[in-house]
Design an enzyme around this catalytic site. Structure first.
Site, PDB file in Angstrom:
ATOM      1  N   HIS A 115      29.573 -45.427  68.589  1.00  0.00           N
ATOM      2  CA  HIS A 115      29.603 -44.079  68.033  1.00  0.00           C
ATOM      3  C   HIS A 115      30.054 -44.033  66.578  1.00  0.00           C
ATOM      4  O   HIS A 115      29.931 -42.996  65.946  1.00  0.00           O
ATOM      5  CB  HIS A 115      30.440 -43.166  68.935  1.00  0.00           C
ATOM      6  CG  HIS A 115      29.696 -42.765  70.172  1.00  0.00           C
ATOM      7  ND1 HIS A 115      30.099 -41.757  71.011  1.00  0.00           N
ATOM      8  CD2 HIS A 115      28.552 -43.255  70.708  1.00  0.00           C
ATOM      9  CE1 HIS A 115      29.234 -41.636  72.006  1.00  0.00           C
ATOM     10  NE2 HIS A 115      28.286 -42.544  71.847  1.00  0.00           N
ATOM     11  N   LYS A 163      17.043 -37.122  79.516  1.00  0.00           N
ATOM     12  CA  LYS A 163      16.228 -38.345  79.537  1.00  0.00           C
ATOM     13  C   LYS A 163      16.948 -39.426  80.356  1.00  0.00           C
ATOM     14  O   LYS A 163      16.324 -40.139  81.147  1.00  0.00           O
ATOM     15  CB  LYS A 163      16.006 -38.827  78.103  1.00  0.00           C
ATOM     16  CG  LYS A 163      14.969 -39.910  77.989  1.00  0.00           C
ATOM     17  CD  LYS A 163      14.491 -40.072  76.549  1.00  0.00           C
ATOM     18  CE  LYS A 163      13.456 -41.163  76.466  1.00  0.00           C
ATOM     19  NZ  LYS A 163      12.641 -41.107  75.273  1.00  0.00           N
ATOM     20  N   ASP A 164      18.267 -39.531  80.182  1.00  0.00           N
ATOM     21  CA  ASP A 164      19.047 -40.498  80.969  1.00  0.00           C
ATOM     22  C   ASP A 164      18.984 -40.150  82.457  1.00  0.00           C
ATOM     23  O   ASP A 164      18.909 -41.044  83.312  1.00  0.00           O
ATOM     24  CB  ASP A 164      20.518 -40.512  80.510  1.00  0.00           C
ATOM     25  CG  ASP A 164      20.719 -41.371  79.265  1.00  0.00           C
ATOM     26  OD1 ASP A 164      19.786 -42.106  78.891  1.00  0.00           O
ATOM     27  OD2 ASP A 164      21.809 -41.308  78.660  1.00  0.00           O
ATOM     28  N   SER A 191      23.491 -44.762  67.215  1.00  0.00           N
ATOM     29  CA  SER A 191      22.484 -45.657  67.797  1.00  0.00           C
ATOM     30  C   SER A 191      21.493 -46.140  66.743  1.00  0.00           C
ATOM     31  O   SER A 191      21.149 -45.400  65.818  1.00  0.00           O
ATOM     32  CB  SER A 191      21.696 -44.920  68.871  1.00  0.00           C
ATOM     33  OG  SER A 191      22.446 -44.834  70.044  1.00  0.00           O
ATOM     34  N   GLU A 247      23.053 -67.721  92.145  1.00  0.00           N
ATOM     35  CA  GLU A 247      22.325 -66.456  92.199  1.00  0.00           C
ATOM     36  C   GLU A 247      21.247 -66.454  91.111  1.00  0.00           C
ATOM     37  O   GLU A 247      21.379 -67.140  90.091  1.00  0.00           O
ATOM     38  CB  GLU A 247      23.307 -65.299  91.945  1.00  0.00           C
ATOM     39  CG  GLU A 247      24.273 -65.056  93.093  1.00  0.00           C
ATOM     40  CD  GLU A 247      23.635 -64.254  94.206  1.00  0.00           C
ATOM     41  OE1 GLU A 247      22.889 -64.856  95.004  1.00  0.00           O
ATOM     42  OE2 GLU A 247      23.903 -63.049  94.290  1.00  0.00           O
TER      43      GLU A 247
END
Ligand code: HEM
Length: 421
Positions: free
Chosen positions: A216, A244-245, A220, A288
């Site tokens: 922040h 959107k998220d 972004s 894994e």
């Protein structure tokens, strides 16, 4: 993480916020008070998805821990007890086990997004470094979690991986004994792994707070990789990116639910349903899936110490990306040659994962030839390191990027004009 000068309308909330400005903090970090570039694509959903995964892992993990017993004689049956007797225990366990895989898928996409759009470049280096620290912590947490059910793969995976540290000269043996809490993988090992597996996710959560704080400050990056020039290049986080998220989260949960309800053991190894037996070594010990590319690099190198160093280096090299990349443009959208090598790197990393899942003496039958996977792992490992140490430094400095748009706003409006005509 930034506080805004937001004042709630409700008088009670306003008074509360004056004494503890948490609502201003939320408004300034996730609400209308935080503005993000208007051209973010769905790749920018993966940070919030990673956050959701972390919360899911912590919540399901805490409840699982209430029913799990970290003792070699009881661990395996306590997991069976969770699966059969505890109300919705099967669901909790499958969500937690598949959640780990989902978390890694999401974080791998998140890292690739960073590499593709140059998000590791100035002014976001600290954000990138914190991300790599999170990733290392995730790997440690996942590894220790896999040991807890105390199945055959838990035990033998732990034995193989902890033994790697013995390759280090002088201190190697002491490190291994410290990890084991004795002279073999045994009850003290299980106990410390359980304790650390419970602790580390909270450490990760702390580093995630720093990660988002560091995000922040510059804000972004975006698919064009150019800086925000003014308010016209951004939109408020709420409602645009919250919705959107939310859409991305819905789609993600569908995929997650598919694995949990229809293929809950698809990503696991069947041998882990056999209780750990130190007297019987499985024919083929594999970690894994999310560790497989690094496992392939480890085995590609004939010398044990060099293999261990190469394995760690293959992750730590990510720290050097801000310096390795010397291009004048961030996003590979404007760097076709770099983009080509990056996609090749992606293909090679996936192929390394495939090599890691094979037995060292397996061969690939191709056009009438029998090519040993060991040889293929060596070639792929060579490209993996060549990408970072040769291709990125050279291509980024030699390739002339395509012309960059003047601003995000210009580009977005230009695109709209094109699609309307
Ligand atoms: C628990 C794991 C993680 C969480 C919860 C997390 C969370 C976030 C969030 C919420 C964002 C903003 C939204 C977005 O850009 O997608 C973000 C951005 C970012 N993250 Fe992560 N992250 C995690 C792991 C990582 C890792 C492992 C790396 C790299 C090694 C990384 C590198 C970055 C970068 C470079 C950005 C800025 C992207 C940009 O603005 O273009 N993160 N992260």
């Amino acid at each position: 993480m930034a506080s805004s000068n937001y004042e709630p309308k409700n008088p009670v909330l306003r008074a509360f916020n004056q004494q503890l400005p948490i609502l201003s903090l939320v408004h300034g970090s996730l609400g209308a008070g935080y503005r993000a570039p208007k051209n973010l694509n769905y790749f920018w959903n993966f940070g919030s998805l990673a956050g959701v995964c972390l919360v899911v892992q912590i919540l399901t993990g805490i409840i699982l821990a209430m029913h799990y017993t970290p003792h070699t004689t009881l661990a395996f049956s306590s997991v069976e007890h969770i699966m059969r007797d505890v109300n919705y225990g099967w669901l909790l366990r499958y969500v937690h086990a598949n959640g780990a895989s989902m978390f890694f898928v999401v974080v791998y996409v998140h890292i690739f997004r960073g590499l593709y759009y140059g998000s590791y470049r100035s002014p976001r280096e600290t954000l990138w470094f914190l991300g790599i620290i999170i990733y290392l912590l995730m790997m440690a947490t996942g590894f220790m979690g896999y040991v807890l059910p105390w199945g055959q793969m838990s035990f033998w995976g732990a034995t193989v991986i902890t033994n790697l540290f013995s390759a280090f000269p002088v201190v190697g043996e002491s490190i291994v004994q410290l990890l084991w809490g004795g002279f073999a993988v045994d009850n003290p090992t299980l106990n410390r792994f359980f304790s650390l597996h419970y602790l580390l996710p909270f450490v990760i959560a702390g580093v995630v707070v720093l990660h988002i704080w560091a995000l922040h400050i510059p804000g972004s990056n975006n698919p064009l990789g150019i800086d925000v020039k003014g308010k016209q290049d951004t939109v408020p986080f709420y409602p645009y990116y919250i919705s959107k998220d939310a859409l991305g989260l819905g789609v993600f949960l569908l995929v997650f639910a598919f694995f949990v309800f229809f293929a809950p053991n698809f990503l696991g190894h069947p041998d882990n349903y056999i209780p750990a037996n130190p007297m019987v070594t499985p024919t083929h010990i594999v970690p894994e899936w999310y560790y497989l590319p690094f496992y392939a690099i480890l085995r590609a190198i004939p010398d044990k110490l060099m293999g261990v160093i190469a394995m760690f280096a293959s992750i730590l090299i990510l720290f050097a990306m801000p310096w390795l990349d010397g291009s004048s443009a961030r996003s590979s959208k404007f760097r076709p040659l770099y983009r080509f090598f990056l996609f090749l790197f992606l293909a090679v990393a996936l192929f390394l994962g495939y090599c890691g899942s094979k037995s060292p003496d397996d061969v690939l039958h191709l056009a009438g030839l029998d090519i040993p996977f060991l040889l293929l792992s060596r070639i792929a490992s060579f490209y993996y390191f060549a990408f970072f140490l040769l291709i990125v430094p050279i291509v980024s400095r030699r390739e002339v990027p395509l012309p960059l748009p003047k601003s995000i706003n210009d580009y977005v409006l230009g695109n709209k004009a094109k699609s309307a005509s």
